[in-house]
Design a protein around this motif. Structure first.
Motif, PDB file in Angstrom:
ATOM      1  N   ARG A   1      67.163 146.277  79.664  1.00  0.00           N
ATOM      2  CA  ARG A   1      68.169 146.613  78.635  1.00  0.00           C
ATOM      3  C   ARG A   1      68.926 145.369  78.194  1.00  0.00           C
ATOM      4  O   ARG A   1      69.275 145.219  77.010  1.00  0.00           O
ATOM      5  CB  ARG A   1      69.142 147.650  79.206  1.00  0.00           C
ATOM      6  CG  ARG A   1      70.063 148.302  78.166  1.00  0.00           C
ATOM      7  CD  ARG A   1      70.678 149.548  78.755  1.00  0.00           C
ATOM      8  NE  ARG A   1      71.504 150.226  77.790  1.00  0.00           N
ATOM      9  CZ  ARG A   1      72.839 150.212  77.791  1.00  0.00           C
ATOM     10  NH1 ARG A   1      73.489 149.514  78.714  1.00  0.00           N
ATOM     11  NH2 ARG A   1      73.524 150.889  76.881  1.00  0.00           N
TER      12      ARG A   1
ATOM     13  N   THR B   1      65.440 149.267  74.455  1.00  0.00           N
ATOM     14  CA  THR B   1      66.105 150.561  74.564  1.00  0.00           C
ATOM     15  C   THR B   1      65.494 151.341  75.731  1.00  0.00           C
ATOM     16  O   THR B   1      64.278 151.396  75.885  1.00  0.00           O
ATOM     17  CB  THR B   1      65.933 151.364  73.265  1.00  0.00           C
ATOM     18  OG1 THR B   1      66.519 150.609  72.184  1.00  0.00           O
ATOM     19  CG2 THR B   1      66.598 152.727  73.370  1.00  0.00           C
TER      20      THR B   1
ATOM     21  N   LEU C   1      75.334 158.508  74.412  1.00  0.00           N
ATOM     22  CA  LEU C   1      73.887 158.483  74.428  1.00  0.00           C
ATOM     23  C   LEU C   1      73.320 159.198  73.208  1.00  0.00           C
ATOM     24  O   LEU C   1      73.884 160.171  72.702  1.00  0.00           O
ATOM     25  CB  LEU C   1      73.357 159.147  75.706  1.00  0.00           C
ATOM     26  CG  LEU C   1      73.837 158.523  77.030  1.00  0.00           C
ATOM     27  CD1 LEU C   1      73.344 159.348  78.209  1.00  0.00           C
ATOM     28  CD2 LEU C   1      73.352 157.083  77.150  1.00  0.00           C
ATOM     29  N   LYS C   2      72.168 158.750  72.749  1.00  0.00           N
ATOM     30  CA  LYS C   2      71.470 159.357  71.622  1.00  0.00           C
ATOM     31  C   LYS C   2      70.575 160.473  72.143  1.00  0.00           C
ATOM     32  O   LYS C   2      70.025 160.378  73.236  1.00  0.00           O
ATOM     33  CB  LYS C   2      70.629 158.294  70.909  1.00  0.00           C
ATOM     34  CG  LYS C   2      70.192 158.664  69.513  1.00  0.00           C
ATOM     35  CD  LYS C   2      69.547 157.444  68.836  1.00  0.00           C
ATOM     36  CE  LYS C   2      69.190 157.781  67.389  1.00  0.00           C
ATOM     37  NZ  LYS C   2      68.622 156.599  66.688  1.00  0.00           N
TER      38      LYS C   2
ATOM     39  N   ALA D   1      65.214 155.022  77.725  1.00  0.00           N
ATOM     40  CA  ALA D   1      65.368 156.465  77.562  1.00  0.00           C
ATOM     41  C   ALA D   1      64.932 157.166  78.835  1.00  0.00           C
ATOM     42  O   ALA D   1      64.014 156.719  79.522  1.00  0.00           O
ATOM     43  CB  ALA D   1      64.521 156.950  76.389  1.00  0.00           C
TER      44      ALA D   1
ATOM     45  N   ASP E   1      70.119 154.567  77.049  1.00  0.00           N
ATOM     46  CA  ASP E   1      70.510 154.615  75.637  1.00  0.00           C
ATOM     47  C   ASP E   1      70.179 155.974  75.022  1.00  0.00           C
ATOM     48  O   ASP E   1      70.880 156.448  74.126  1.00  0.00           O
ATOM     49  CB  ASP E   1      69.768 153.523  74.843  1.00  0.00           C
ATOM     50  CG  ASP E   1      70.079 152.136  75.367  1.00  0.00           C
ATOM     51  OD1 ASP E   1      71.230 151.688  75.191  1.00  0.00           O
ATOM     52  OD2 ASP E   1      69.189 151.505  75.965  1.00  0.00           O
ATOM     53  N   ILE E   2      69.102 156.576  75.502  1.00  0.00           N
ATOM     54  CA  ILE E   2      68.604 157.808  74.897  1.00  0.00           C
ATOM     55  C   ILE E   2      68.330 158.829  75.982  1.00  0.00           C
ATOM     56  O   ILE E   2      67.826 158.488  77.060  1.00  0.00           O
ATOM     57  CB  ILE E   2      67.307 157.548  74.091  1.00  0.00           C
ATOM     58  CG1 ILE E   2      67.584 156.622  72.902  1.00  0.00           C
ATOM     59  CG2 ILE E   2      66.687 158.854  73.611  1.00  0.00           C
ATOM     60  CD1 ILE E   2      66.335 156.215  72.151  1.00  0.00           C
TER      61      ILE E   2
ATOM     62  N   HIS F   1      61.039 150.937  72.882  1.00  0.00           N
ATOM     63  CA  HIS F   1      61.736 151.881  73.761  1.00  0.00           C
ATOM     64  C   HIS F   1      60.873 152.115  74.999  1.00  0.00           C
ATOM     65  O   HIS F   1      59.651 152.269  74.884  1.00  0.00           O
ATOM     66  CB  HIS F   1      61.960 153.221  73.055  1.00  0.00           C
ATOM     67  CG  HIS F   1      62.861 153.123  71.873  1.00  0.00           C
ATOM     68  ND1 HIS F   1      63.321 154.235  71.194  1.00  0.00           N
ATOM     69  CD2 HIS F   1      63.405 152.064  71.220  1.00  0.00           C
ATOM     70  CE1 HIS F   1      64.084 153.864  70.184  1.00  0.00           C
ATOM     71  NE2 HIS F   1      64.141 152.535  70.181  1.00  0.00           N
TER      72      HIS F   1
END
Length: 767
Positions: free
Chosen positions: A647, A652, A708-709, A654, A674-675, A624
């Protein structure tokens, strides 16, 4: 230069020669009277009617010649062609030769027929006198000389020979050299006059050319004699100095003329003497040239040279355009193009000039540095054009409020000031604070009002201790001190700042050495599932333990690394170490690494990430990469392209510290994310303040709507964790409520501990 052939003589010169034949007519009148009287006397003495006839012939020829003279006078000489001029020459030659022939025949008749001593003496005397006058009157025509000489001498020679007198024959032979001498004398006179006419014409031509060149040259020229009287002056000189017509100035004293110009033109009273003095210096070799500035933006450059007779030649030209261009270039070199304030170099020059001028004056002076707070956001929000106009407005107010202080633009959004001598330090300190307060507030640019604050640092000292570079550093230290405390603050230099500065410089050197010697380490703070049952990821955090100072906080050495431009080296080290450590963890645990704004300025980060993954053989999905808003400020389009490429490789992405910037929400839609990592500031007082909880829940719901997480940072208490779980406000939790940052090997241990804790217990078998 001998004009043997009239065709070789220029037409205008040929015309002047022929015109000379038709001039001086009184000699003809005198000549015809003498001729008639002499021949009538001979007729009376010898009772010969032949001489009466010759006298009548004289009168007839004279009358005919006078008629042709009058006709020639009426002719427009400017229209005559060469053939017409030659025609008039022939007309004259016929008349002159006729008179000479009558004289020659009369003399020959007296020698051969009459043989009377008086008749011979009278006729020969008149003829010889006329031959002498031929040279003075007929030099302009070689044909006239030749025919008249021949007409006079030939009859006398023939008749002397026919008389069969030996002595007369000898005397007649002397007529031949006489005639030739007469011819040579006439030719000599004609050639002399021809050469003089040509020379005069050439001199006139040269004079005309010189006059044309003199009056059309771009320079003014004045030539004076040893008494300083003007001998030559061209029109350009008169026009430049505005001193009248050139013809009226000759033989006038140059100083008097210049003083007249100062009285009635644009010069001031000091400039005439200055010109004369500078001319003397230049002429004596003390100066090569000199530049004098006049009113009306006129600049003249003078040079002079001494003449052999003691006079001098003064040459000058209008260099106003060159001076203006040089001044413009000099202004561009010395002044900032945007604000018009002196740049750093010229500011230093002005300060040194002041100190040199007042070097004997005692008292405190001050050096100040100003920095516009958060000016970069103006460029980002409103564009650089608006930012430039705002900068000009700020510079204008600074210059206006500075009073006697010297103001300059340091760079970007920073300004520098030098406050001159004050009564005492307290008065100078009060003046600086008053000035700083006066420049704070609202500024208008492009119909927008901006509330602007400027942070300031200054140093006050005695003028004899001032050194530009040294005190610039001290003012910078004071500025750093004021910015670290509050926006828009002001701080004066204190000696303790010097120690802190030296300490910081040493810390920078130690950090560079630590990076080069692999002296940094990495700790990992795990990210747990919201219920705490599993570790999903661990954030890699740089650590530095100084050999003397112990552990240095990350926010301190990371900031220093960014200032030094070596943050990318730390990023590379962490990436390589994190990927390698992650391979020793369970497969479901990923590792997260922070990227700085400098890392994302170019595509080099792509190669660094690829190298780390290849060296460790870590799957891209387990890596990440975290970015902050500051990474997007400089070149957002380039950063988006780099993130999209990362990506696309399965890494990942963030966004870290979400919620701390003014435009964070716009990034959720525009960036390949993604995050979302919710900043710890969202959780402050979340248990007591319901509005903060609603804000957190709204942000989380928005992020989830975008797929999104959610990772929540800084969860410290069980109460905060309970609220997050109650409202399903997070997917992963990162904070001390579960674990602080730990060494790499502890991640695997923590994961195994959680696995044993959550594994279902086996029930004992029932026998």
């Amino acid at each position: 230069m001998k004009p043997h052939n009239p065709n070789r003589v220029p037409t205008d010169v040929y015309l002047s020669f022929v015109s000379s034949l038709f001039g001086n007519r009184m000699t003809l009148v005198a000549g015809v009277i003498v001729h008639v009287v002499a021949f009538l006397a001979v007729a009376l003495k010898t009772s010969s009617p032949f001489y009466v006839a010759l006298s009548v012939g004289f009168l007839a020829v004279f009358a005919g010649r006078m008629v042709t003279f009058r006709m020639f006078d009426k002719v427009d000489k400017r229209t005559l062609s060469r053939e017409q001029i030659e025609h008039w020459e022939t007309v004259y030659v016929i008349g002159a030769a006729s008179t000479a022939a009558i004289l020659g025949i009369g003399s020959g008749y007296a020698i051969f027929i009459l043989q009377d001593p008086f008749a011979e003496l009278a006729c020969i005397a008149v003829t010889m006198a006329s031959m002498v006058s031929v040279v003075g009157r007929n030099y302009g025509s070689q044909k006239a000389i030749d025919l008249q000489t021949l007409a006079c001498c030939l009859p006398m020679i023939i008749c002397s020979l026919m008389a069969l007198d030996f002595y007369r024959a000898i005397l007649s032979a002397f007529l031949i050299p006489f005639g030739l001498t007469t011819r040579a004398m006439a030719n000599g006179v004609r050639e002399f006059l021809y050469e003089n006419v040509i020379a005069r014409r050439q001199i006139s031509m040269i004079a005309d050319r010189f006059d044309t060149a003199l009056n059309n040259m771009p320079h003014g020229l004045v030539m004076v004699d040893p008494e300083n009287r003007i001998q030559v002056i061209n029109r350009k000189a008169c026009d430049l100095l505005k001193i009248g017509d050139p013809e009226r100035l000759k033989e006038r004293d140059l100083g008097a003329v210049l003083r007249y110009g100062a009285r009635y033109s644009f010069m001031d009273s000091t400039q005439p003497e200055l010109i004369l003095r500078q001319m003397t210096h230049v002429a004596e070799g003390k100066l090569s040239r000199t530049l004098i500035h006049f009113p009306e933006d006129l600049s003249l450059e003078f040079s002079a040279s001494r003449r052999a007779d003691g006079g001098a030649v003064l040459i000058f030209e209008d260099v106003s355009s060159r001076v203006k261009a040089e001044q413009k270039i000099l202004h561009m070199v010395r002044f900032d193009a945007l604000t018009g304030l002196p740049n750093r170099e010229y500011f230093s020059h002005l300060v040194q000039d002041y100190l040199t001028k007042y070097q004997k004056k005692r008292g405190p002076v001050a050096f100040m540095v100003l920095d516009i707070d958060e000016f970069k956001h103006v460029n980002d929000m409103r564009g650089h054009i608006t930012g430039d106009r705002l900068l000009c407005a700020i510079a204008s107010r600074i210059a206006k409020q500075a009073g006697k202080a010297i103001v300059g633009r340091l760079m970007g959004d920073q300004f520098i000031l030098f406050f001159p001598h004050a009564k005492d330090m307290a008065a100078l300190d009060a003046e600086i604070h008053r000035f700083h307060e006066s420049i704070q507030g609202n500024y208008d640019a492009d119909d927008v009002t901006f509330l602007v604050s400027l942070s300031a640092g200054f140093a006050i000292l005695e003028s004899d201790a001032f050194a530009m570079e040294e005190w610039s550093i001290k003012a910078d230290l004071a500025l750093f001190e004021s910015k670290s405390k509050q926006r828009g603050g002001i701080a004066g230099f204190e000696r303790e700042m010097d120690g802190r500065y030296i300490e910081q410089q040493k810390l920078k050197a130690d950090l560079r050495e630590a990076i080069g010697n692999q002296g940094l380490s990495v700790a990992y703070q795990p990210m747990f599932k919201a219920d705490g049952t599993r570790i999903e990821c661990a954030e890699a955090l740089a650590r530095w333990v100084h050999p003397e100072k112990g552990a240095i906080p990350p926010d301190v050495f990371i900031r220093i690394a960014e200032e030094m431009g070596i943050i990318s080296e730390i990023t590379r080290f962490i990436l390589m170490k994190a990927c390698k450590d992650c391979m020793s963890w369970p497969d479901h645990i990923a590792v997260s690494v922070n990227l700085s704004a400098r890392d994302l300025r170019d595509a080099d980060i792509l190669a660094v990430v690829s190298e780390a993954l290849e060296a460790s053989r870590l799957e891209p999905a387990r890596l990440h990469l975290e970015i902050t808003e500051s990474c997007l400020i400089d070149e957002p389009a380039a950063v988006r392209a780099i993130l999209a490429e990362l990506r696309a490789r399965g890494i990942t992405i963030a966004i870290d510290d979400f919620g701390t910037g003014f435009s964070s929400l716009s990034y959720l839609d525009t960036l390949p994310l993604d995050i979302v990592k919710i900043d710890r500031s969202f959780l402050r007082n979340i248990v007591e303040d319901g509005r903060r909880l609603k804000l957190l829940r709204g942000t989380v719901n928005l992020a989830r709507e975008l797929g999104l997480k959610i990772v929540t940072e800084g969860v410290e208490t069980t109460e905060q964790l309970a609220l997050l779980n109650k409202y399903r406000a997070t997917d992963l939790v990162q904070g001390y409520v579960f674990s602080p940052a730990v060494p790499a090997q502890n991640i695997a241990i923590l994961s195994q501990s959680l696995s044993r804790r959550t594994a279902p217990r086996r029930r004992p078998k029932v026998a």
